[in-house]
Design a protein around this motif. Structure first.
Motif, PDB file in Angstrom:
ATOM      1  N   ILE A 197      20.670  -6.123 -20.774  1.00  7.83           N
ATOM      2  CA  ILE A 197      20.572  -5.439 -19.474  1.00  7.83           C
ATOM      3  C   ILE A 197      20.496  -3.924 -19.691  1.00  7.83           C
ATOM      4  N   GLY A 198      21.330  -3.411 -20.588  1.00  6.98           N
ATOM      5  CA  GLY A 198      21.308  -1.975 -20.898  1.00  6.98           C
ATOM      6  C   GLY A 198      19.958  -1.546 -21.462  1.00  6.98           C
ATOM      7  N   ALA A 199      19.412  -2.368 -22.358  1.00  2.28           N
ATOM      8  CA  ALA A 199      18.125  -2.030 -22.987  1.00  2.28           C
ATOM      9  C   ALA A 199      17.004  -2.025 -21.957  1.00  2.28           C
ATOM     10  N   LEU A 200      17.052  -2.953 -20.998  1.00  2.00           N
ATOM     11  CA  LEU A 200      16.018  -3.004 -19.961  1.00  2.00           C
ATOM     12  C   LEU A 200      16.134  -1.796 -19.038  1.00  2.00           C
ATOM     13  N   GLN A 201      17.375  -1.386 -18.733  1.00  2.00           N
ATOM     14  CA  GLN A 201      17.573  -0.238 -17.847  1.00  2.00           C
ATOM     15  C   GLN A 201      17.062   1.055 -18.480  1.00  2.00           C
TER      16      GLN A 201
ATOM     17  N   ASP B 118      14.532   0.700 -23.545  1.00  2.00           N
ATOM     18  CA  ASP B 118      14.591   0.645 -25.009  1.00  2.00           C
ATOM     19  C   ASP B 118      13.754  -0.570 -25.414  1.00  2.00           C
ATOM     20  N   MET B 119      12.428  -0.388 -25.488  1.00  2.87           N
ATOM     21  CA  MET B 119      11.488  -1.518 -25.475  1.00  2.87           C
ATOM     22  C   MET B 119      11.635  -2.479 -26.657  1.00  2.87           C
ATOM     23  N   TYR B 120      11.873  -1.961 -27.854  1.00  2.00           N
ATOM     24  CA  TYR B 120      11.942  -2.879 -28.997  1.00  2.00           C
ATOM     25  C   TYR B 120      13.227  -3.703 -28.973  1.00  2.00           C
ATOM     26  N   LEU B 121      14.316  -3.077 -28.526  1.00  2.00           N
ATOM     27  CA  LEU B 121      15.577  -3.806 -28.416  1.00  2.00           C
ATOM     28  C   LEU B 121      15.459  -4.894 -27.340  1.00  2.00           C
ATOM     29  N   ALA B 122      14.951  -4.495 -26.162  1.00  2.00           N
ATOM     30  CA  ALA B 122      14.792  -5.456 -25.062  1.00  2.00           C
ATOM     31  C   ALA B 122      13.803  -6.554 -25.466  1.00  2.00           C
ATOM     32  N   GLY B 123      12.695  -6.151 -26.079  1.00  2.00           N
ATOM     33  CA  GLY B 123      11.676  -7.127 -26.481  1.00  2.00           C
ATOM     34  C   GLY B 123      12.212  -8.140 -27.473  1.00  2.00           C
ATOM     35  N   SER B 124      13.022  -7.668 -28.435  1.00  2.00           N
ATOM     36  CA  SER B 124      13.586  -8.594 -29.424  1.00  2.00           C
ATOM     37  C   SER B 124      14.520  -9.600 -28.767  1.00  2.00           C
ATOM     38  N   PHE B 125      15.342  -9.120 -27.824  1.00  3.37           N
ATOM     39  CA  PHE B 125      16.242 -10.030 -27.106  1.00  3.37           C
ATOM     40  C   PHE B 125      15.452 -11.058 -26.300  1.00  3.37           C
TER      41      PHE B 125
END
Lengths: 332, 166
Positions: free
Chosen positions: A284-288, A291-298
């Motif tokens: 949720i934090g990465a999407l807000q 942080d595209m690579y972190l969110a994308g990996s999740f």
């Protein structure tokens, strides 16, 4: 069965590629990127922003390249075990994620086991003792579980544990084990804390599963072959276990694929309430913060779990129940 | 007596499936730098595709001979079962679609001497094989599981009737 396996794997490959493309495009859809968000934040705080430095950072992170190029670099990196760079944490994604993926897997696997372990005997009992007092009681408890939001149950448990036992049940381990290497003591601490989120997340799933198993088993128990088996003197336990139970297990298996993403997405809110070090809050934090690579990996991890879950459930269903559905249009 | 072979279209489709799957999974293992775990997973899957290609080739070489006396597969690993020796029969149905449409059947016949013949519904004249097998199973009093019984009913085949009597 080999033909089935092959066809099913061939469906999985383009599915995963399509998911990775969609995931990447969705992450890129909001206007701007992580650096834009960072600039806005700095400007709102009255700080000066050096445009040349920003451009240099954009070039360094590859954000100035076309989207397809960024996607290709990210996707091939996934296969190499390089999940990209987290802008927010200034670290490689693999280092940021750390134990979170493993802990998420442990939590959700335990939740699924809990759902099955509770729903299975209750569902069978309710079906075999339809309209009994216990059946009504269990049904009532089931509906309560179904109707109670997970985060509310988490809050109630937190409150009760604090009032009655004077302890905090948040987290997945004692604070002294956070960021420490794995040891027996740390594993035991995880097991000690695991039951609370498992009960909180699993309750609604358990209730739904009990209802479904009960309904399916009741349908099977009324079929002629069961009546014949009983009339011929087959012991009731065998008459139950031999076929009706096997047939009514289909929803259990079919649900593996649906259950994984449901449990994981459901656990994100609970994880925030209970301060669990799982992937949910970080996603949720990465999407807000874009942080595209972190969110994308999740998101890829969640998609992979879903696709694997569906694959396993389809394989088990094909093994357990290779029947034609009338009207299904068998191609002979 | 009748002689049956697998349909060319279905064999070509299976060769394509096996070939594409093998290429997609084996190519990265050999040519692309990958993480060790992924390398093992991809290599194992490519082995499955290689096995499928081999199985498809074996099917392409196989002919199935059905007679009043029994059934026989001609080609590599050929086997035969006399109808009076038929001890087990199983008919399964698989489909990769959610509504179970556009699937295929899988017939397994076992003889008293341990011989096992497996036939897929892409065989030309699969209906004939199925009718003979069901009739023999009925005559021999072979116990069929519920899945087989339902699949036979859905395929419009009755047990215990000789093919010529229907």
């Amino acid at each position: 069965m080999l033909t089935y396996l092959i066809r099913r794997i061939l469906i999985m490959i383009p599915t995963l590629i399509a998911i990775s493309i969609i995931t990447f495009v969705i992450i890129q859809l909001p206007p701007g990127d992580y650096l834009t968000t960072m600039i806005n934040e700095m400007q709102s705080q009255g700080e000066n922003v050096d445009q040349s430095k920003i451009e240099a950072l954009r070039a360094q992170y590859g954000l100035d390249r076309p989207m397809y190029e960024q996607y290709f670099l990210w996707a091939t990196g996934l296969l190499r075990g390089d999940y990209g760079y987290s802008f927010e944490y200034q670290l490689p994604v693999a280092d940021v994620v750390g134990d979170r993926v493993f802990l998420t897997f442990v939590l959700n696997f335990a939740t699924i086991l809990f759902i099955w372990a509770v729903a299975f005997p209750i569902g069978i009992y309710s079906a075999c003792n339809q309209y009994s007092l216990t059946d009504y009681g269990l049904t009532f408890v089931g509906f309560i579980g179904l109707a109670t939001p997970n985060f509310l149950l988490a809050l109630i448990l937190l409150y009760l544990a604090n009032i009655w036992f004077g302890t905090s049940i948040g987290g997945l381990m004692d604070p002294q084990y956070l960021d420490q290497p794995w040891s027996m003591a740390k594993a035991l601490s995880v097991l000690e804390h695991l039951w609370v989120p498992v009960v909180v997340i699993g309750t609604s799933g358990t209730a739904a599963m009990i209802r479904r198993l009960r309904a399916n088993l009741l349908d099977e128990l009324q079929k002629q072959y069961v009546i014949t088996a009983r009339a011929k003197g087959l012991p009731p336990f065998r008459a139950l276990m031999k076929y009706p139970l096997r047939m009514s297990l289909n929803p259990f298996i079919a649900d593996i694929g649906n259950m994984l993403p449901q449990v994981i997405s459901g656990s994100a809110v609970v994880s925030m309430v209970l301060s669990l070090p799982t992937t949910g809050p970080m996603l949720i934090g990465a999407l807000q913060s874009q942080d595209m690579y972190l969110a994308g990996s999740f998101l890829m991890f969640l998609a992979l779990l879903t696709v694997i879950g569906m694959f396993v459930s389809d394989l088990l269903l094909a093994l357990l129940d290779p029947r034609i559905r009338l009207g299904g249009g068998a191609n002979r | 007596m009748s002689l049956h072979a697998y349909q060319k279209n279905s064999l070509i489709a299976d060769y394509l499936r096996g070939g594409i799957g093998f290429a997609v999974t084996a190519f990265p293992v050999v040519f692309a730098p990958m993480m060790g775990t992924f390398q093992i997973i991809f290599a194992l899957i490519s082995l499955v595709f290689a096995g499928f290609l081999l199985k498809t080739w074996l099917r392409a070489q196989t002919r199935v001979e059905v007679a009043d006396e029994g059934i026989r597969t001609l080609g590599p690993f050929g086997k035969s079962i006399a109808w009076p020796d038929l001890t087990a029969m199983e008919l399964r149905y698989y489909s990769t679609q959610k509504d179970k449409a556009k699937g295929w059947m899988h017939l397994v016949l076992k003889g008293g001497d341990g011989a096992k013949i497996t036939i897929e519904s892409t065989l030309d004249g699969f209906d004939t094989v199925l009718e003979h097998a069901a009739a023999a199973a009925g005559r021999n009093g072979v116990a069929l599981n519920q899945t087989t019984t339902e699949n036979l009913a859905a395929a419009g085949v009755s047990m215990g009737l000789a093919a010529g009597d229907r």
